[in-house]
Design an enzyme around this catalytic site. Structure first.
Site, PDB file in Angstrom:
ATOM      1  N   TYR A 177      -1.747  -0.565  11.051  1.00 39.35           N
ATOM      2  CA  TYR A 177      -1.752  -1.149   9.449  1.00 39.35           C
ATOM      3  C   TYR A 177      -0.458  -0.838   8.838  1.00 39.35           C
ATOM      4  O   TYR A 177       0.235  -1.688   8.179  1.00 39.35           O
ATOM      5  CB  TYR A 177      -3.213  -0.767   9.046  1.00 39.35           C
ATOM      6  CG  TYR A 177      -2.959  -1.138   7.510  1.00 39.35           C
ATOM      7  CD1 TYR A 177      -2.968  -2.504   7.043  1.00 39.35           C
ATOM      8  CD2 TYR A 177      -3.147  -0.039   6.445  1.00 39.35           C
ATOM      9  CE1 TYR A 177      -3.166  -2.739   5.621  1.00 39.35           C
ATOM     10  CE2 TYR A 177      -3.118  -0.276   5.145  1.00 39.35           C
ATOM     11  CZ  TYR A 177      -3.289  -1.767   4.779  1.00 39.35           C
ATOM     12  OH  TYR A 177      -3.165  -2.014   3.505  1.00 39.35           O
ATOM     13  N   SER A 178      -0.345   0.420   8.733  1.00 43.73           N
ATOM     14  CA  SER A 178       0.781   0.560   7.646  1.00 43.73           C
ATOM     15  C   SER A 178       2.012   0.300   8.094  1.00 43.73           C
ATOM     16  O   SER A 178       3.015  -0.123   7.183  1.00 43.73           O
ATOM     17  CB  SER A 178       0.569   2.204   7.338  1.00 43.73           C
ATOM     18  OG  SER A 178       0.732   3.087   8.322  1.00 43.73           O
TER      19      SER A 178
ATOM     20  N   LYS B 134       2.547  -3.242   7.124  1.00 43.31           N
ATOM     21  CA  LYS B 134       2.639  -3.475   5.692  1.00 43.31           C
ATOM     22  C   LYS B 134       4.363  -2.941   5.269  1.00 43.31           C
ATOM     23  O   LYS B 134       4.844  -3.816   4.593  1.00 43.31           O
ATOM     24  CB  LYS B 134       1.756  -2.709   5.098  1.00 43.31           C
ATOM     25  CG  LYS B 134       0.313  -3.201   5.087  1.00 43.31           C
ATOM     26  CD  LYS B 134       0.137  -4.624   4.397  1.00 43.31           C
ATOM     27  CE  LYS B 134       0.254  -4.621   2.760  1.00 43.31           C
ATOM     28  NZ  LYS B 134      -0.045  -6.005   2.364  1.00 43.31           N
TER      29      LYS B 134
ATOM     30  N   ASN C 286      -8.356   1.612  -3.176  1.00 47.42           N
ATOM     31  CA  ASN C 286      -8.941   1.032  -4.142  1.00 47.42           C
ATOM     32  C   ASN C 286     -10.438   1.202  -3.907  1.00 47.42           C
ATOM     33  O   ASN C 286     -10.842   1.293  -2.612  1.00 47.42           O
ATOM     34  CB  ASN C 286      -8.894  -0.337  -4.292  1.00 47.42           C
ATOM     35  CG  ASN C 286      -7.508  -0.909  -4.997  1.00 47.42           C
ATOM     36  OD1 ASN C 286      -7.455  -1.979  -5.570  1.00 47.42           O
ATOM     37  ND2 ASN C 286      -6.419  -0.059  -4.862  1.00 47.42           N
TER      38      ASN C 286
ATOM     39  N   THR D  71       0.722  -1.260  -0.030  1.00 50.48           N
ATOM     40  CA  THR D  71      -0.106  -0.028   0.073  1.00 50.48           C
ATOM     41  C   THR D  71       0.949   1.127  -0.282  1.00 50.48           C
ATOM     42  O   THR D  71       1.936   1.230   0.514  1.00 50.48           O
ATOM     43  CB  THR D  71      -0.933  -0.038   1.232  1.00 50.48           C
ATOM     44  OG1 THR D  71      -1.512   1.338   1.478  1.00 50.48           O
ATOM     45  CG2 THR D  71      -0.012  -0.433   2.533  1.00 50.48           C
ATOM     46  N   ASP D  72       0.012   2.290  -0.343  1.00 49.29           N
ATOM     47  CA  ASP D  72       0.976   3.534  -0.360  1.00 49.29           C
ATOM     48  C   ASP D  72       1.095   4.100   0.968  1.00 49.29           C
ATOM     49  O   ASP D  72       1.778   5.282   1.287  1.00 49.29           O
ATOM     50  CB  ASP D  72       0.295   4.537  -1.357  1.00 49.29           C
ATOM     51  CG  ASP D  72      -1.072   5.076  -0.897  1.00 49.29           C
ATOM     52  OD1 ASP D  72      -1.778   4.546  -0.034  1.00 49.29           O
ATOM     53  OD2 ASP D  72      -1.742   5.933  -1.583  1.00 49.29           O
ATOM     54  N   GLU D  73       0.531   3.773   2.012  1.00 49.87           N
ATOM     55  CA  GLU D  73       0.298   3.892   3.114  1.00 49.87           C
ATOM     56  C   GLU D  73       1.703   3.988   4.018  1.00 49.87           C
ATOM     57  O   GLU D  73       1.833   4.646   5.005  1.00 49.87           O
ATOM     58  CB  GLU D  73      -0.967   3.495   4.102  1.00 49.87           C
ATOM     59  CG  GLU D  73      -2.333   3.598   3.568  1.00 49.87           C
ATOM     60  CD  GLU D  73      -3.483   3.349   4.181  1.00 49.87           C
ATOM     61  OE1 GLU D  73      -3.564   3.444   5.394  1.00 49.87           O
ATOM     62  OE2 GLU D  73      -4.530   3.036   3.537  1.00 49.87           O
TER      63      GLU D  73
HETATM   64  P1  NAD Z   1      -9.337  -7.564   2.433  1.00 49.43           P
HETATM   65  O1  NAD Z   1      -9.222  -7.329   3.762  1.00 49.43           O
HETATM   66  O2  NAD Z   1     -10.672  -7.352   1.388  1.00 49.43           O
HETATM   67  O3  NAD Z   1      -8.856  -9.066   1.961  1.00 49.43           O
HETATM   68  C1  NAD Z   1      -7.727  -9.918   2.840  1.00 49.43           C
HETATM   69  C2  NAD Z   1      -8.272 -11.219   2.478  1.00 49.43           C
HETATM   70  O4  NAD Z   1      -7.116 -11.861   3.146  1.00 49.43           O
HETATM   71  C3  NAD Z   1      -9.349 -11.748   3.025  1.00 49.43           C
HETATM   72  O5  NAD Z   1     -10.039 -12.659   2.021  1.00 49.43           O
HETATM   73  C4  NAD Z   1      -8.848 -12.456   4.240  1.00 49.43           C
HETATM   74  O6  NAD Z   1      -9.719 -13.746   4.622  1.00 49.43           O
HETATM   75  C5  NAD Z   1      -7.510 -12.874   3.933  1.00 49.43           C
HETATM   76  N1  NAD Z   1      -6.750 -13.118   5.243  1.00 49.43           N
HETATM   77  C6  NAD Z   1      -6.446 -12.428   6.034  1.00 49.43           C
HETATM   78  N2  NAD Z   1      -5.674 -13.230   6.991  1.00 49.43           N
HETATM   79  C7  NAD Z   1      -5.195 -14.114   6.600  1.00 49.43           C
HETATM   80  C8  NAD Z   1      -4.709 -15.137   6.991  1.00 49.43           C
HETATM   81  N3  NAD Z   1      -4.022 -15.093   7.959  1.00 49.43           N
HETATM   82  N4  NAD Z   1      -4.191 -16.288   6.145  1.00 49.43           N
HETATM   83  C9  NAD Z   1      -4.889 -16.481   5.056  1.00 49.43           C
HETATM   84  N5  NAD Z   1      -5.773 -15.322   4.560  1.00 49.43           N
HETATM   85  C10 NAD Z   1      -6.011 -14.416   5.518  1.00 49.43           C
HETATM   86  O7  NAD Z   1      -8.153  -6.765   1.811  1.00 49.43           O
HETATM   87  P2  NAD Z   1      -7.956  -6.118   0.132  1.00 49.43           P
HETATM   88  O8  NAD Z   1      -8.595  -4.614   0.347  1.00 49.43           O
HETATM   89  O9  NAD Z   1      -8.276  -7.120  -0.881  1.00 49.43           O
HETATM   90  O10 NAD Z   1      -6.457  -5.736   0.295  1.00 49.43           O
HETATM   91  C11 NAD Z   1      -5.621  -6.746  -0.407  1.00 49.43           C
HETATM   92  C12 NAD Z   1      -4.283  -6.603  -0.285  1.00 49.43           C
HETATM   93  O11 NAD Z   1      -3.960  -5.396  -1.048  1.00 49.43           O
HETATM   94  C13 NAD Z   1      -3.561  -6.149   1.163  1.00 49.43           C
HETATM   95  O12 NAD Z   1      -2.440  -6.738   1.251  1.00 49.43           O
HETATM   96  C14 NAD Z   1      -3.613  -4.717   1.232  1.00 49.43           C
HETATM   97  O13 NAD Z   1      -2.564  -4.213   2.211  1.00 49.43           O
HETATM   98  C15 NAD Z   1      -3.367  -4.293  -0.285  1.00 49.43           C
HETATM   99  N6  NAD Z   1      -3.698  -2.967  -0.673  1.00 49.43           N
HETATM  100  C16 NAD Z   1      -5.212  -2.562  -0.356  1.00 49.43           C
HETATM  101  C17 NAD Z   1      -5.474  -1.636  -0.849  1.00 49.43           C
HETATM  102  C18 NAD Z   1      -6.824  -1.190  -0.556  1.00 49.43           C
HETATM  103  O14 NAD Z   1      -7.375   0.084  -0.937  1.00 49.43           O
HETATM  104  N7  NAD Z   1      -7.837  -2.022  -0.122  1.00 49.43           N
HETATM  105  C19 NAD Z   1      -4.659  -0.642  -1.363  1.00 49.43           C
HETATM  106  C20 NAD Z   1      -3.412  -0.802  -1.483  1.00 49.43           C
HETATM  107  C21 NAD Z   1      -3.104  -2.357  -1.168  1.00 49.43           C
HETATM  108  P1  TYD Z   2     -10.862   3.822   4.615  1.00 53.44           P
HETATM  109  O1  TYD Z   2     -11.657   3.595   3.451  1.00 53.44           O
HETATM  110  O2  TYD Z   2     -10.722   3.257   5.836  1.00 53.44           O
HETATM  111  O3  TYD Z   2      -9.103   3.882   3.835  1.00 53.44           O
HETATM  112  P2  TYD Z   2      -7.707   4.252   4.382  1.00 53.44           P
HETATM  113  O4  TYD Z   2      -7.953   4.660   5.776  1.00 53.44           O
HETATM  114  O5  TYD Z   2      -6.983   3.104   4.240  1.00 53.44           O
HETATM  115  O6  TYD Z   2      -7.646   5.488   3.441  1.00 53.44           O
HETATM  116  O7  TYD Z   2     -10.688   5.667   4.695  1.00 53.44           O
HETATM  117  C1  TYD Z   2     -10.654   6.539   3.548  1.00 53.44           C
HETATM  118  C2  TYD Z   2     -10.581   7.722   4.067  1.00 53.44           C
HETATM  119  O8  TYD Z   2     -12.130   8.010   4.746  1.00 53.44           O
HETATM  120  C3  TYD Z   2      -9.692   8.001   5.507  1.00 53.44           C
HETATM  121  O9  TYD Z   2      -9.185   9.372   5.262  1.00 53.44           O
HETATM  122  C4  TYD Z   2     -10.734   7.657   6.662  1.00 53.44           C
HETATM  123  C5  TYD Z   2     -12.023   8.296   6.300  1.00 53.44           C
HETATM  124  N1  TYD Z   2     -13.317   7.536   6.924  1.00 53.44           N
HETATM  125  C6  TYD Z   2     -14.230   8.324   7.287  1.00 53.44           C
HETATM  126  O10 TYD Z   2     -14.277   9.600   7.296  1.00 53.44           O
HETATM  127  N2  TYD Z   2     -15.239   7.788   7.789  1.00 53.44           N
HETATM  128  C7  TYD Z   2     -15.296   6.417   7.820  1.00 53.44           C
HETATM  129  O11 TYD Z   2     -16.399   5.838   8.420  1.00 53.44           O
HETATM  130  C8  TYD Z   2     -14.297   5.624   7.228  1.00 53.44           C
HETATM  131  C9  TYD Z   2     -14.337   4.244   7.489  1.00 53.44           C
HETATM  132  C10 TYD Z   2     -13.226   6.417   6.868  1.00 53.44           C
END
Ligand code: NAD
Ligand code: TYD
Length: 351
Positions: A157-158, A161, A187, A132-134
């Site tokens: 979290y960050s 990661k 995303n 992640t960019d975080e």
């Molecule tokens: P998500 O939380 O939707 O999915 C995570 C998946 O991992 C789930 O299916 C969960 O069951 C599985 N999981 C969790 N712990 C596990 C374990 N111990 N063993 C096996 N499986 C396990 O997450 P996402 O949003 O799809 O993100 C996927 C990846 O992309 C992550 O590594 C996240 O850091 C990265 N990422 C996410 C975003 C975003 O905006 N969502 C952006 C950049 C990078």
């Molecule tokens: P989020 O979707 O949790 O992603 P990330 O924290 O990984 O960027 O949150 C996106 C932005 O929205 C973040 O600045 C936090 C804010 N936010 C709210 O204002 N209200 C909410 O209920 C949530 C979940 C997030």
């Protein structure tokens, strides 16, 4: 070319889009989805492709070293796309140890197995770590994260990661494990768990519930349609240079409040409500602890070296996303289980 590929976290939001892309575009690959099915994992995300002969699901935990090793033994993987993680910042603030276990230890377990099984024949193998960019921390009003930006994570979290990224690079330098990494911005799209800002707001607007905006809503995020992330992952897995990192972004920055106002407009149209109805649900709540002000990504390296650009404009992407949630009520109702209600009341009703 035939390959057997392990995709971790394939039942989650991004992982399910990556699995769909790989099993349909590469029938010659055998794809193994390893997922623990935590609250965030949902096999329904894959119901349109789970009958395909090149798709296999294994329920298991990336933290379990003996189990992960047995999978490598059975399948003799050629590649790993590692997406499994705990992914929600707010949950990491409440329960950091779970993030440290899954994101750091889980990644180390996978790296160790890959190292053990590939050390004598690294040619053609690839360990792709999706991050992640975080990890880069928080920007002021100016500037962008590049691949050279120093890591400065602020949330559990960050930080977890960031640690996992460091481990992946350490295995490259120390053991010559053939790795590649990417760091992507926020995303959005179908199958996003409704604890994150966009799907949570869609669900609340639909049910006429308050839309919780943290602080003043001035925090900025860059948003990328999830299928564009999957296309970048496909390209980097196949053409990225060994040992390199690629930033992925949407060139699409929004303050949270502007984004939610746009979403309200789209929801009013989709639900046939008079313009301005949903905006009235906006409610400012206590800010997130350590809330990063701004994320913005410079993805010019990926564009220059591999020719990738996002294909979905936000205006279309947000309409497609809203449509998907309104048409997939069953999916939404299934994930809004007892666990979700407890999470929601702990997270929001005490704010
Ligand atoms: P998500 O939380 O939707 O999915 C995570 C998946 O991992 C789930 O299916 C969960 O069951 C599985 N999981 C969790 N712990 C596990 C374990 N111990 N063993 C096996 N499986 C396990 O997450 P996402 O949003 O799809 O993100 C996927 C990846 O992309 C992550 O590594 C996240 O850091 C990265 N990422 C996410 C975003 C975003 O905006 N969502 C952006 C950049 C990078
Ligand atoms: P989020 O979707 O949790 O992603 P990330 O924290 O990984 O960027 O949150 C996106 C932005 O929205 C973040 O600045 C936090 C804010 N936010 C709210 O204002 N209200 C909410 O209920 C949530 C979940 C997030």
């Amino acid at each position: 070319m035939k390959k057997t590929i392990l995709i971790t976290g394939g039942a989650g939001f991004i992982g399910s889009h990556v699995i769909r892309r790989f099993v349909t575009r590469y029938p010659e690959y055998s794809i193994v989805n390893l997922d623990l099915l935590t609250y965030a994992g949902n096999l329904e995300n894959l119901k349109d492709v789970d009958h395909l002969p090149n798709y296999h699901f294994v329920k298991g935990d990336i933290r379990d070293a003996a189990f992960v090793e047995s999978l490598f033994e059975t399948y003799q993987f050629d590649g790993v796309l590692h997406l499994a993680a705990e992914s929600h910042v707010d949950r990491s603030i409440t329960n950091p140890l779970e993030f440290i276990q899954t994101n750091i230890l889980g990644t180390a377990v996978l790296l160790n197995s890959a190292r053990k099984f590939w050390k004598d024949s690294p040619e053609g193998k690839r360990f792709y770590h999706i991050s992640t960019d975080e990890v880069y921390g928080s920007l002021g009003e100016e500037g962008y994260f590049t691949e050279e930006t120093a890591y400065d994570p602020r949330s559990p979290y960050s930080a977890s990661k960031a640690s996992s990224d460091h481990l992946v690079r350490a295995y490259f330098h120390t053991y010559h494990l053939p790795v590649v990494l990417s760091n992507c911005s926020n995303n959005y799209g179908p199958n996003h768990f409704p604890e994150k800002l966009i799907p949570l707001s869609i669900n609340n607007i639909k049910n006429n519930k308050p839309i919780p905006i943290y602080g003043k809503g001035e925090n900025v995020r860059d948003w990328l349609y999830v299928e564009d992330h999957a296309s970048a992952i496909d390209l980097i897995f196949h053409q990225g240079k060994e040992g390199e990192t690629y930033n992925i972004g949407g060139n699409n920055e929004w303050t949270n409040i502007a984004l939610i106002k746009k979403l309200c407009e789209v929801m009013d149209t989709a639900l046939g409500r008079p313009a301005g109805t949903s905006e009235q649900l906006i409610t400012y709540v206590k800010d997130r602890a350590g809330h990063d002000l701004r994320y913005a990504i410079d993805s010019s390296k990926l564009q220059r070296e591999l020719g990738w650009t996002p294909s979905v404009q936000f205006e279309q992407g947000i309409v497609k996303t809203v449509d998907w949630y309104l048409k997939n009520e069953d999916w939404l109702n299934n994930v809004l289980s007892g666990e979700y209600e407890k999470y929601y009341s702990d997270q929001y009703e005490k704010r």
